[in-house]
Design an enzyme around this catalytic site. Structure first.
Site, PDB file in Angstrom:
ATOM      1  N   LYS A  62       0.857  -1.079   0.192  1.00 29.08           N
ATOM      2  CA  LYS A  62       0.030   0.016   0.076  1.00 29.08           C
ATOM      3  C   LYS A  62       0.966   1.272   0.090  1.00 29.08           C
ATOM      4  CE  LYS A  62      -2.254   3.069   1.873  1.00 29.08           C
ATOM      5  NZ  LYS A  62      -1.927   4.403   1.520  1.00 29.08           N
ATOM      6  N   SER A  72       4.839   7.667  10.086  1.00 27.52           N
ATOM      7  CA  SER A  72       4.970   8.048  11.550  1.00 27.52           C
ATOM      8  C   SER A  72       4.539   7.307  12.834  1.00 27.52           C
ATOM      9  CB  SER A  72       3.789   9.255  11.501  1.00 27.52           C
ATOM     10  OG  SER A  72       2.513   8.817  11.402  1.00 27.52           O
ATOM     11  N   GLU A 123       9.214   0.907  11.059  1.00 27.96           N
ATOM     12  CA  GLU A 123      10.276   1.751  10.680  1.00 27.96           C
ATOM     13  C   GLU A 123       9.656   3.222  10.762  1.00 27.96           C
ATOM     14  OE1 GLU A 123      13.593   1.384  10.195  1.00 27.96           O
ATOM     15  OE2 GLU A 123      13.644  -0.710   9.177  1.00 27.96           O
ATOM     16  N   CYS A 142      13.214  10.466   7.600  1.00 29.56           N
ATOM     17  CA  CYS A 142      13.145   9.787   8.833  1.00 29.56           C
ATOM     18  C   CYS A 142      14.549  10.139   9.511  1.00 29.56           C
ATOM     19  CB  CYS A 142      12.747   8.426   8.829  1.00 29.56           C
ATOM     20  SG  CYS A 142      13.626   7.464   7.754  1.00 29.56           S
ATOM     21  N   GLU A 193       9.813  15.453  15.652  1.00 35.95           N
ATOM     22  CA  GLU A 193      10.005  15.290  14.285  1.00 35.95           C
ATOM     23  C   GLU A 193       9.315  16.444  13.503  1.00 35.95           C
ATOM     24  OE1 GLU A 193       8.679  11.985  11.900  1.00 35.95           O
ATOM     25  OE2 GLU A 193      10.799  11.973  11.128  1.00 35.95           O
TER      26      GLU A 193
END
Ligand code: NAD
Length: 494
Positions: free
Chosen positions: A188, A242, A263, A297, A396
């Site tokens: 996806k 996220s 991840e 990231c 972040e």
């Protein structure tokens, strides 16, 4: 710029719109999603908006391909799978310019970076193709009248949910490893950017990947993504995105006890000591935060600098930031736009809060003259005078914003480095060998780079986080192992 733009745009009409790859066939969906260029807001394509029924069809197709009910994937030897993957790497390389153009226009990243990303995608297929027949189990000394061995078996249907920031690279990272290990895949991609992924899937089908081995279901996270994570017939789930979405995905997968690789995000420190090669450090630090407009990231988004060199180092860094230019991906500037208006307004709101709290912008880049007003640009910024514990040091931001802190000595550097809930990467800049090792041991993160940062992507290097950055490892040989499970076979021979 105009030539690059034309080269890029010529590939778009060739993109078949709104299709999902299910069981080797391209299925046109009723509902579609518009894809807009982050660089100028123009409509560039429409993609499929898959629903639970399409996701279910894709999982069934993947299960059939894996079991051998349809197609022949399960009967392919590891060597043959590896050979297909390596030949696919060459196919990707032959389509390099088109894939890079799609990645550039879809994500807004510079053409140069998009080319690098497509090259990395091909390298994943070559690396995992070469590794496919080198993965094996072990024998275990047990009782004398036993022979015991472990087999590394593929899971079966691997679900992969990936983000928009590096579609081509993350496709390579996840799909190549899963297929090399003998799994089938339902992927996806992100609704914001997935044109390169669709093209890669098209190339895989054209080049003889058996039907159902790779399925791609574009759509919204809350629809296609949620249906995939909750599907009872997936046997492994790899999620890149996220931390917040990761929690939802993990909860859905836990219902069926599906093993996970997560991840997630990062807030990685670059730690600069007075004895470092400051010129080398400077360039790596700038690149570590502006690549892909900070939407990475593993971005080095925190700079920890030793107080005795802070003034000099920051003044050099400020000069570099002031010279940075922001423009469309096709213009190949230092920094491109953010992915959409939502990301831009969230980042601007955060920067406004920071200013109200006394945070100062020491230097910032500029918007190129020709940049479109409809592009989602935020210029690179160097933030100083940040109160302890402020959100710009903890969260972040996913933009080209570098937050600066000072430290006196190694002990304080360690405390600051470990001062967030994330733990993806750390950069350590010092010539002192003992200090390099002490910090590498003490820093809480999945990767540590000493006197370099990011090691040029390092597809061979295991990658993953601790804490809020996730768990499990992708990339390298560890990534291949992640797509297998161990079966222990004990034979009593008397
Ligand atoms: P996101 O979490 O919003 O979306 C990631 C994917 O999850 C998309 O495909 C999305 O459609 C899907 N999704 C959204 N809601 C879902 C749900 N409820 N159920 C199932 N799927 C759902 O993340 P993003 O904004 O696309 O990407 C940015 C984040 O990804 C950042 O935090 C970044 O650090 C992280 N990231 C991590 C890595 C890594 O390897 N560690 C790499 C790239 C990006």
């Amino acid at each position: 710029m105009e030539t690059t733009r034309k080269n890029t745009m010529q590939f778009l009409p060739q993109m078949p719109p709104s299709r999902a790859l299910i069981g080797g066939a391209w299925v046109v969906t009723q509902a579609t999603l518009n894809v807009e260029s982050p660089s100028n807001g123009r409509l560039i394509s429409r993609i499929a908006r898959c629903q639970a029924s399409e996701v279910d069809g894709a999982v069934r197709a993947a299960a059939d391909a894996f079991s051998g009910r349809v197609g022949a994937w399960s009967s392919w030897s590891a060597r043959r799978r590896g050979e297909w993957l390596m030949s696919f790497a060459a196919i990707i390389e032959a389509d390099h310019e088109r894939l890079a153009a799609l990645e550039c226009v879809d994500t807004g990243k510079s053409v140069t970076q998009a080319r690098g990303d497509v090259g990395a995608c091909a390298r994943y297929f070559r690396f995992y193709g070469g590794a496919a027949d080198k993965l094996h189990g072990e024998t275990i000394p047990f009782e004398n009248d036993f022979a015991v061995m472990t087999w590394r078996e593929p899971y079966g249907v691997c679900a992969q949910i990936i983000p928009w920031n590096y579609p081509a690279q993350i496709f390579g990272r996840c799909v190549a490893a899963a297929l090399a290990a003998g799994n089938s895949v339902v992927l996806k991609p992100a609704e914001e950017a997935c044109l390169s992924v669709l093209r890669l899937a098209e190339l895989a089908v054209e080049n003889g990947l058996p039907a159902g081995v790779l399925n791609v279901v574009p759509g919204l996270g809350l629809e296609a993504g949620a249906a995939l994570a909750a599907h009872p017939d997936i046997e492994h789930l790899s999620f890149t995105g996220s931390p917040e979405t990761g929690t939802l995905v993990a909860q859905a997968a836990a219902v069926h006890h599906v093993p996970l690789t997560m991840e997630l995000g990062g807030k990685s420190p670059q730690i600069v000591f007075a004895d470092a090669d400051l010129e080398v450090a400077l360039e790596a630090i700038v690149w570590g935060i502006i690549q892909n407009a900070g939407q990475t990231c593993s971005a080095g988004s925190r700079l920890l600098v030793q107080r005795e060199i802070a003034e000099v180092f920051l003044s050099r860094l400020a000069e570099r930031f002031s010279a940075l230019s922001c423009d469309a991906g096709e213009a190949d500037a230092d920094c491109g736009p953010l992915i959409n208006a939502r990301q831009k307004s969230q980042l601007e709101a955060c920067l406004e809060r920071a200013r109200a709290d006394g945070v100062r912008t020491l230097a910032c880049g500029r918007l190129a003259k020709g940049a479109s007003k409809e592009g989602h640009f935020v210029v690179p910024q160097l933030l100083v005078d940040i109160p302890e514990g402020h959100e710009v040091l903890r969260e972040e931001l996913f933009g080209p914003v570098l937050a600066v802190q000072h430290f006196e000595d190694e002990a304080e550097a360690m405390v600051l480095a470990n001062g967030t809930d994330f733990g993806l990467c750390a950069g350590i800049w010092t010539r002192d060998g003992g200090r390099q090792l002490r910090l590498a041991k003490g820093v809480r993160s999945g990767q540590v780079f000493i006197n370099n940062y990011g090691a040029a992507g390092g597809i061979e290097l295991p990658f993953g986080g601790v804490g809020r950055s996730g768990h499990g490892r992708e990339k390298g040989f560890e990534g291949l192992k992640s797509y297998t499970r161990i079966k222990t076979v004990a034979i009593r021979h008397g």
